[in-house]
Write a protein that holds these residues in place. Structure first.
Motif, PDB file in Angstrom:
ATOM      1  N   ILE A   1     -11.483 -13.270 -30.325  1.00 25.55           N
ATOM      2  CA  ILE A   1     -12.454 -14.262 -30.823  1.00 25.55           C
ATOM      3  C   ILE A   1     -11.755 -15.481 -31.412  1.00 25.55           C
ATOM      4  O   ILE A   1     -12.288 -16.578 -31.382  1.00 25.55           O
TER       5      ILE A   1
ATOM      6  N   VAL B   1     -16.576  -9.053 -29.881  1.00 26.94           N
ATOM      7  CA  VAL B   1     -16.372  -9.841 -28.658  1.00 26.94           C
ATOM      8  C   VAL B   1     -17.697 -10.203 -27.990  1.00 26.94           C
ATOM      9  O   VAL B   1     -17.928 -11.350 -27.622  1.00 26.94           O
TER      10      VAL B   1
ATOM     11  N   ASN C   1     -15.068 -18.181 -30.926  1.00 24.80           N
ATOM     12  CA  ASN C   1     -16.473 -17.891 -31.237  1.00 24.80           C
ATOM     13  C   ASN C   1     -16.606 -16.928 -32.413  1.00 24.80           C
ATOM     14  O   ASN C   1     -17.484 -16.076 -32.432  1.00 24.80           O
TER      15      ASN C   1
ATOM     16  N   SER D   1     -17.907 -16.655 -21.256  1.00 25.93           N
ATOM     17  CA  SER D   1     -17.743 -15.636 -22.291  1.00 25.93           C
ATOM     18  C   SER D   1     -18.550 -14.398 -21.924  1.00 25.93           C
ATOM     19  O   SER D   1     -19.202 -14.356 -20.890  1.00 25.93           O
TER      20      SER D   1
END
Lengths: 272, 338
Positions: free
Chosen positions: A263, A173, A268, B17
């Motif tokens: 993810i 992550v 990503n 993020s």
């Protein structure tokens, strides 16, 4: 199912072996470093020779043996913590993570398989520590109980790997979690009795150290190798390690499942 | 059988993020990468996904491969839901990317293939047979036992295809497979696709590219995506009628005089008419027509009425790249279907 797992396990061991020996200088230096570290432990042990230390009583006052087994075996913890994270970071950097995630295998199977070669390599180094320690520096493991040592080693690998898997979910992550590895490695080494017996710590830290798998691993491994303790005599430590494994492994695998989901949601997978 | 069915497939990326995403109170900036995309791909066809950079092509195919979870909508690959039955979807899909990093450079091509084949759960016997098959098909015999870091970009790309084909997938997804190849290598790659992969493998292929002429050469049907939406879907040949742009016919006529021909411009739908004298009594007309109006038959009727002989009538092939560009410009007005 077992065939499937064996096939994947073998593929990872073969891949990592081939990659390891493709860096010949690194491979040789990792092997040859063992003899120098064994020498360092011998001379550090020599400094304390004849010094009366109650805490070393169970180890017959042999600090060299205590230190060598402690440091050599702690390699399993270091490698377990690092191998999962390294495997993920390498596959993120190399771009293979997406390809692996696209395979029909569960990611946890791939992740566990990626730690097999590092564990085997660590076992080779551990054996070399014992071999050099015995042949060159007079380490006495004549009474060792190999079966008990192997059981402790396998249980320890399971425990340490489960912690490594938990850390790897964070790597998936957040991409970089090296400080977490250092922190866990540092705390475990300090409390677990790597370089000194945990009993010399303040009582409240001794209590905390009993909640750390490394403490039980090292105590049991030293007793199995130096005093020849058998599996039945080591049941308290084996029970503790088994309990850690039973609790930590499902948690680790679940965290990886959540991390992969995360993810895939964020998009990503291949970022690093 | 339907290979892919996507219904209102949507992917929204949130640009927050790491640790901040855990503690952020304000909503993150969002990008709609794929916006309510619906399409169907028939089994056994080569389906081109075209679009400029950032159009949402890769996001779309990653959702199809179950490498990315959709925000909403659903997609099925051979009837399997990409979210709920992702293991079955992954079993059916082979992926070819343009990312040459996705190999182990210090291993040989064969060692790489053996590793990926094992991960794709092929047993030793099947693995060896498949490796030999794809090596043969892609002319990699000379290279397969060399280290990956010795390969040229073209060979690396062939290795990526070989890996994608190893598991004999029912759906082969190729994400910009010609990226980074020089024109010669690109040409031979497309020839390889046409002559070997398509005829040998008989699987459904999703060919993702931002070069229209590539899609035109190999695809049965295409979808053009822009800003996450399909702006055209149909065959490459139908693209020109969907653009609404002009088309040009070259007509050779005999028995009519030049000045009379200029009257053709008065026919609705004829945008321009140029005339070139070829030889005695024979002219070549270049008739530029508005594609949205059926002006050709009116023009031919006009010529026939004046008693001239039509020697030849041929449509000038429009430039596919230009047509795709036109469609992208026109996409603000809504989707176009072929």
């Amino acid at each position: 199912m077992i065939r499937h797992w064996m096939r994947i396990a073998w593929a990872f061991i073969k891949r990592d072996f081939l990659l390891t020996i493709s860096y010949k200088a690194l491979f040789l230096s990792q092997i040859s470093a063992v003899i120098f570290w064994a020498a360092i432990f011998y001379y550090v042990g020599d400094v304390f020779k004849g010094v009366s230390a109650a805490a070393l009583g169970p180890y017959k006052g042999n600090y060299f043996a205590f230190l060598l087994i402690g440091v050599a075996f702690t390699d399993y913890l270091t490698v377990s913590l690092a191998s999962f994270t390294n495997s993920i970071q390498e596959s993120q950097l190399m771009g293979t993570l997406e390809i692996l995630l696209l395979s029909p295998c569960r990611y946890s199977t791939l992740l566990i398989s990626s730690s097999l070669w590092p564990s085997l390599f660590t076992s080779l180094r551990f054996l070399l520590y014992l071999l050099f320690g015995t042949l060159i520096f007079g380490l006495d493991i004549g009474n060792a109980n190999p079966l008990a040592a192997v059981v402790i080693m396998l249980l320890s690998i399971l425990c340490f790997s489960s912690i490594g898997i938990m850390v790897s979910s964070v790597t998936l992550v957040f991409k970089r979690v090296v400080p977490v590895n250092y922190l866990i490695g540092g705390v475990f080494s300090f409390l677990g009795g790597v370089a000194f017996p945990s009993e010399v710590l303040p009582p409240w830290l001794v209590r905390i150290s009993s909640y750390i798998p490394l403490t039980h691993s090292l105590t049991a491994m030293r007793r199995a190798l130096l005093d020849g303790y058998g599996v039945t005599q080591l049941l308290p430590e084996i029970g503790a390690l088994a309990l850690f494994a039973v609790v930590f492994i499902p948690i680790g695998l679940y965290l990886v499942h959540l991390a992969v989901r995360r993810i895939k949601t964020v998009g990503n997978v291949s970022h690093y | 059988m339907t290979a892919i069915e996507a219904v209102n497939l949507t992917k929204i990326f949130s640009h927050q993020s790491g640790w901040t995403s855990l503690f952020a109170r304000s909503p993150a900036r969002r990008t709609v990468a794929v916006d309510q995309l619906s399409l169907q791909v028939e089994g056994g066809t080569i389906f081109g996904v075209l679009g400029p950079n950032g159009a949402g092509k890769t996001t779309f195919i990653k959702m199809i491969c179950s490498l990315l979870l959709p925000t909403s909508g659903e997609a099925r690959v051979f009837g399997h839901d990409v979210v709920r039955e992702s293991a079955l979807v992954r079993k059916a899909v082979g992926l070819v990317t343009s990312d040459e990093r996705s190999f182990y450079w210090r291993l040989t091509g064969r060692q790489n293939m053996e590793f990926f084949a094992s991960v794709y759960d092929l047993n030793m016997h099947l693995m060896r047979r498949r490796i030999e098959e794809v090596v043969e098909m892609l002319d990699l015999k000379e290279y397969i036992d060399r280290r990956f870091n010795e390969y040229s970009t073209g060979i690396k790309q062939k290795m990526a295809i070989a890996r994608g084909l190893l598991s004999a997938p029912r759906l082969l997804v190729m994400d910009e497979p010609t990226k980074g190849l020089d024109p010669l290598a690109r040409h031979s790659f497309l020839a390889l696709m046409r002559d070997r992969i398509i005829s040998t493998m008989k699987c459904t292929i999703i060919f993702c590219t931002n070069i229209p002429s590539e899609a035109e050469q190999v695809c049965d049907r295409i979808a053009i995506i822009n800003h996450g939406r399909i702006i055209y879907s149909g065959t490459p040949e139908e693209t020109d009628s969907a653009t609404g742009r002009h088309c040009t016919y070259r007509i050779v006529v005999r028995g009519i005089e030049g000045p009379e021909l200029s009257r053709l411009e008065g026919i609705p739908g004829v945008e321009a008419c140029t005339c070139q004298h070829l030889k005695h009594g024979e002219y070549e007309l270049a008739l530029k027509l508005d594609a949205s109006k059926p002006a050709l038959s009116d023009a031919l009727k006009f010529l026939g009425r004046d008693g001239c002989e039509i020697v030849k009538c041929a449509r000038e092939t429009a430039d596919f790249d230009e047509m795709v560009r036109d469609l992208m410009h026109a996409s603000r007005e809504g989707p176009v279907r072929g």
